[in-house]
Design a protein around this motif. Structure first.
Motif, PDB file in Angstrom:
ATOM      1  N   ALA A  28      11.766   6.257   9.649  1.00 31.56           N
ATOM      2  CA  ALA A  28      10.330   6.005   9.480  1.00 31.56           C
ATOM      3  C   ALA A  28       9.558   7.305   9.313  1.00 31.56           C
ATOM      4  O   ALA A  28       8.658   7.408   8.470  1.00 31.56           O
ATOM      5  N   VAL A  29       9.931   8.323  10.082  1.00 34.55           N
ATOM      6  CA  VAL A  29       9.244   9.617  10.003  1.00 34.55           C
ATOM      7  C   VAL A  29       9.479  10.283   8.646  1.00 34.55           C
ATOM      8  O   VAL A  29       8.539  10.768   7.999  1.00 34.55           O
ATOM      9  N   MET A  30      10.724  10.308   8.197  1.00 31.93           N
ATOM     10  CA  MET A  30      11.036  10.929   6.904  1.00 31.93           C
ATOM     11  C   MET A  30      10.394  10.146   5.751  1.00 31.93           C
ATOM     12  O   MET A  30       9.961  10.727   4.758  1.00 31.93           O
ATOM     13  N   ALA A  31      10.341   8.819   5.891  1.00 34.34           N
ATOM     14  CA  ALA A  31       9.713   8.005   4.842  1.00 34.34           C
ATOM     15  C   ALA A  31       8.225   8.328   4.735  1.00 34.34           C
ATOM     16  O   ALA A  31       7.673   8.442   3.639  1.00 34.34           O
ATOM     17  N   LYS A  32       7.554   8.479   5.874  1.00 35.65           N
ATOM     18  CA  LYS A  32       6.137   8.858   5.863  1.00 35.65           C
ATOM     19  C   LYS A  32       5.928  10.183   5.158  1.00 35.65           C
ATOM     20  O   LYS A  32       5.021  10.342   4.341  1.00 35.65           O
ATOM     21  N   ARG A  33       6.768  11.142   5.481  1.00 35.26           N
ATOM     22  CA  ARG A  33       6.652  12.471   4.865  1.00 35.26           C
ATOM     23  C   ARG A  33       6.908  12.395   3.361  1.00 35.26           C
ATOM     24  O   ARG A  33       6.236  13.072   2.571  1.00 35.26           O
ATOM     25  N   ALA A  34       7.882  11.571   2.991  1.00 30.65           N
ATOM     26  CA  ALA A  34       8.211  11.444   1.564  1.00 30.65           C
ATOM     27  C   ALA A  34       7.052  10.826   0.787  1.00 30.65           C
ATOM     28  O   ALA A  34       6.720  11.268  -0.317  1.00 30.65           O
ATOM     29  N   ALA A  89       4.975  12.464  -2.196  1.00 33.17           N
ATOM     30  CA  ALA A  89       4.914  11.811  -3.504  1.00 33.17           C
ATOM     31  C   ALA A  89       3.459  11.671  -3.966  1.00 33.17           C
ATOM     32  O   ALA A  89       3.139  11.873  -5.143  1.00 33.17           O
ATOM     33  N   ASN A  90       2.569  11.346  -3.051  1.00 30.73           N
ATOM     34  CA  ASN A  90       1.161  11.177  -3.394  1.00 30.73           C
ATOM     35  C   ASN A  90       0.448  12.506  -3.615  1.00 30.73           C
ATOM     36  O   ASN A  90      -0.563  12.568  -4.312  1.00 30.73           O
ATOM     37  N   ALA A  91       0.997  13.562  -3.028  1.00 26.22           N
ATOM     38  CA  ALA A  91       0.387  14.889  -3.199  1.00 26.22           C
ATOM     39  C   ALA A  91       0.587  15.415  -4.598  1.00 26.22           C
ATOM     40  O   ALA A  91      -0.181  16.226  -5.074  1.00 26.22           O
ATOM     41  N   ASN A 111       0.853  -1.188   0.000  1.00 25.51           N
ATOM     42  CA  ASN A 111       0.000   0.000   0.000  1.00 25.51           C
ATOM     43  C   ASN A 111       0.884   1.231   0.000  1.00 25.51           C
ATOM     44  O   ASN A 111       1.512   1.536   1.012  1.00 25.51           O
ATOM     45  N   PHE A 112       0.937   1.948  -1.135  1.00 25.07           N
ATOM     46  CA  PHE A 112       1.811   3.119  -1.236  1.00 25.07           C
ATOM     47  C   PHE A 112       1.112   4.328  -0.612  1.00 25.07           C
ATOM     48  O   PHE A 112       0.607   5.219  -1.291  1.00 25.07           O
ATOM     49  N   ALA A 113       1.069   4.307   0.716  1.00 30.17           N
ATOM     50  CA  ALA A 113       0.448   5.385   1.479  1.00 30.17           C
ATOM     51  C   ALA A 113       1.215   5.563   2.773  1.00 30.17           C
ATOM     52  O   ALA A 113       1.791   4.605   3.314  1.00 30.17           O
ATOM     53  N   ALA A 114       1.234   6.789   3.282  1.00 30.17           N
ATOM     54  CA  ALA A 114       1.955   7.071   4.519  1.00 30.17           C
ATOM     55  C   ALA A 114       1.423   6.217   5.664  1.00 30.17           C
ATOM     56  O   ALA A 114       2.193   5.762   6.529  1.00 30.17           O
ATOM     57  N   SER A 115       0.128   5.956   5.672  1.00 28.70           N
ATOM     58  CA  SER A 115      -0.474   5.162   6.745  1.00 28.70           C
ATOM     59  C   SER A 115       0.029   3.718   6.765  1.00 28.70           C
ATOM     60  O   SER A 115      -0.034   3.046   7.797  1.00 28.70           O
ATOM     61  N   ALA A 116       0.544   3.250   5.626  1.00 30.49           N
ATOM     62  CA  ALA A 116       1.067   1.884   5.561  1.00 30.49           C
ATOM     63  C   ALA A 116       2.311   1.714   6.420  1.00 30.49           C
ATOM     64  O   ALA A 116       2.707   0.588   6.734  1.00 30.49           O
ATOM     65  N   LEU A 117       2.922   2.826   6.799  1.00 33.25           N
ATOM     66  CA  LEU A 117       4.144   2.772   7.600  1.00 33.25           C
ATOM     67  C   LEU A 117       3.874   2.885   9.093  1.00 33.25           C
ATOM     68  O   LEU A 117       4.810   2.881   9.892  1.00 33.25           O
TER      69      LEU A 117
END
Length: 265
Positions: free
Chosen positions: A253-259, A263-265, A221-227
Motif C-alpha cells: 500500500a505504501v509503495m503504491a501510494k508513492r508510485a 505518476a501524477n507528478a 480516483n487515480f490519486a494517492a489519497s484514494a488508497l
C-alpha cells in the motif's frame, strides 16, 4: 569449473539450432546462470551466447508502441532517450536494478526468462499489459509469468522482444534489499486506455501478481489519497528473513501510494 561447450550464436535462427545440442542453456547477461554454474546448481553441457545478436538489441518506438529487444541491457533501457519520452517509468525502473556491473551486463530478456520472484521487470510488463515475443509465438504477460522461477516458455523457445503500448501515466516504486537491491516489495502502477493496472513483485508467494484492491480504488480516483485505508490481504504473501507477510502487505500500500504520486507528478 567443469567442461562446457561455448557457442556464440550469430542469429536467432542459429541459436535455435544450437540450443538443441545436449543439455544446452541460453546465455545473455549471465547474471543468474554464471553464479549458478559456479556453485554447481546448474551444469549445462553447452552455452549458447545471445549477447552479440544485433536483432535482439535496442529500443524501438513507433507512435505509442514500444518494443525492446530481449538482449537489451538494463543500462540501455535506462538510458534510451526514446523510451524516456514514451515510458519514463520503465527507464527509471531499469536504473534501479542491481549495481552498475549488473546493469551493464544483465538483459531484460534474461530477467523475465528467469522470473525471479523479486525481479523488477515482471511487475512492469504485467502492469503495462506487455506482450512477450519469442521465436515461435507471442505471449501476453498475464499468461507468461506462471510461478516462482517459472514461465510459459517451452523447450527451445527464445525470447526475442517485449512490446507494449505506452501508458498515459506510470511509475514504479520499490522497497529494496540494501545488499542485493532486489525488491522486498515493488509496485508498478500504469494508467492507460484500458484502465488502471497495478502489479506487485517481491511479495507474492507465487511470484508477481496484480493487486485487485488497489486497482479498484484507483479506478475510481487515480490519486494517492484514494488508497487511504485500503488494506492489502497478507494471505498468499511471502514471509522470510527480510519481512513478514503482514509487513509486506503494508509495504504494498505504501509503495503504491508513492508510485501514484510519482505518476501524477
Amino acid at each position: 569449473m567443469y567442461s562446457v561447450n561455448y557457442h556464440r550464436a550469430t542469429s536467432v535462427a542459429d541459436a535455435a539450432k544450437l540450443i538443441k545440442s545436449g543439455d544446452a542453456k541460453l546465455l545473455s547477461g549471465g547474471m543468474t546462470l554464471i553464479p549458478a554454474m559456479k556453485t554447481r546448481l546448474a551444469a549445462p553441457s553447452d552455452l549458447v551466447d545471445l549477447s552479440r545478436i544485433k536483432e535482439l538489441q535496442g529500443v524501438k518506438v513507433s507512435g505509442k508502441t514500444v518494443t525492446v529487444g530481449a538482449a537489451t541491457t538494463h543500462y540501455d533501457v535506462a538510458s534510451d532517450e526514446k523510451l524516456k519520452k514514451a515510458c519514463p517509468a520503465l527507464a527509471q525502473m531499469a536504473s534501479l536494478i542491481g549495481d552498475p556491473a549488473v546493469r551493464y551486463r544483465g538483459t531484460i530478456g534474461g530477467s523475465i526468462a528467469n522470473n525471479d520472484p523479486a525481479a523488477d521487470y515482471p511487475a512492469a510488463l504485467l502492469a503495462l499489459g506487455a506482450t512477450i515475443v519469442t521465436n515461435k509465438r507471442q505471449i501476453a504477460a498475464g499468461k507468461f509469468f506462471t510461478g516462482l522461477f517459472e514461465t510459459a516458455l517451452k523447450d527451445g523457445e527464445i525470447i526475442t522482444a517485449v512490446s507494449f503500448t505506452a501508458p498515459a501515466k506510470a511509475a514504479y516504486e520499490k522497497f529494496r534489499n540494501p545488499a542485493s537491491r532486489y525488491a522486498i516489495v515493488g509496485v508498478f502502477v500504469a494508467k492507460g486506455k484500458d484502465g488502471v493496472s497495478v502489479a506487485v513483485t517481491g511479495a507474492g508467494d507465487d511470484g508477481v501478481f496484480r493487486s485487485k484492491e488497489i486497482e479498484a480504488a484507483l479506478a475510481k480516483n487515480f490519486a494517492a489519497s484514494a488508497l487511504d485505508g485500503v488494506k492489502v490481504p497478507a494471505k498468499n504473501l511471502m514471509s522470510d528473513i527480510h519481512a513478514s507477510a503482514d509487513y509486506r502487505a503494508n509495504l504494498i500500500a505504501v509503495m503504491a501510494k508513492r508510485a501514484v504520486a510519482a505518476a501524477n507528478a
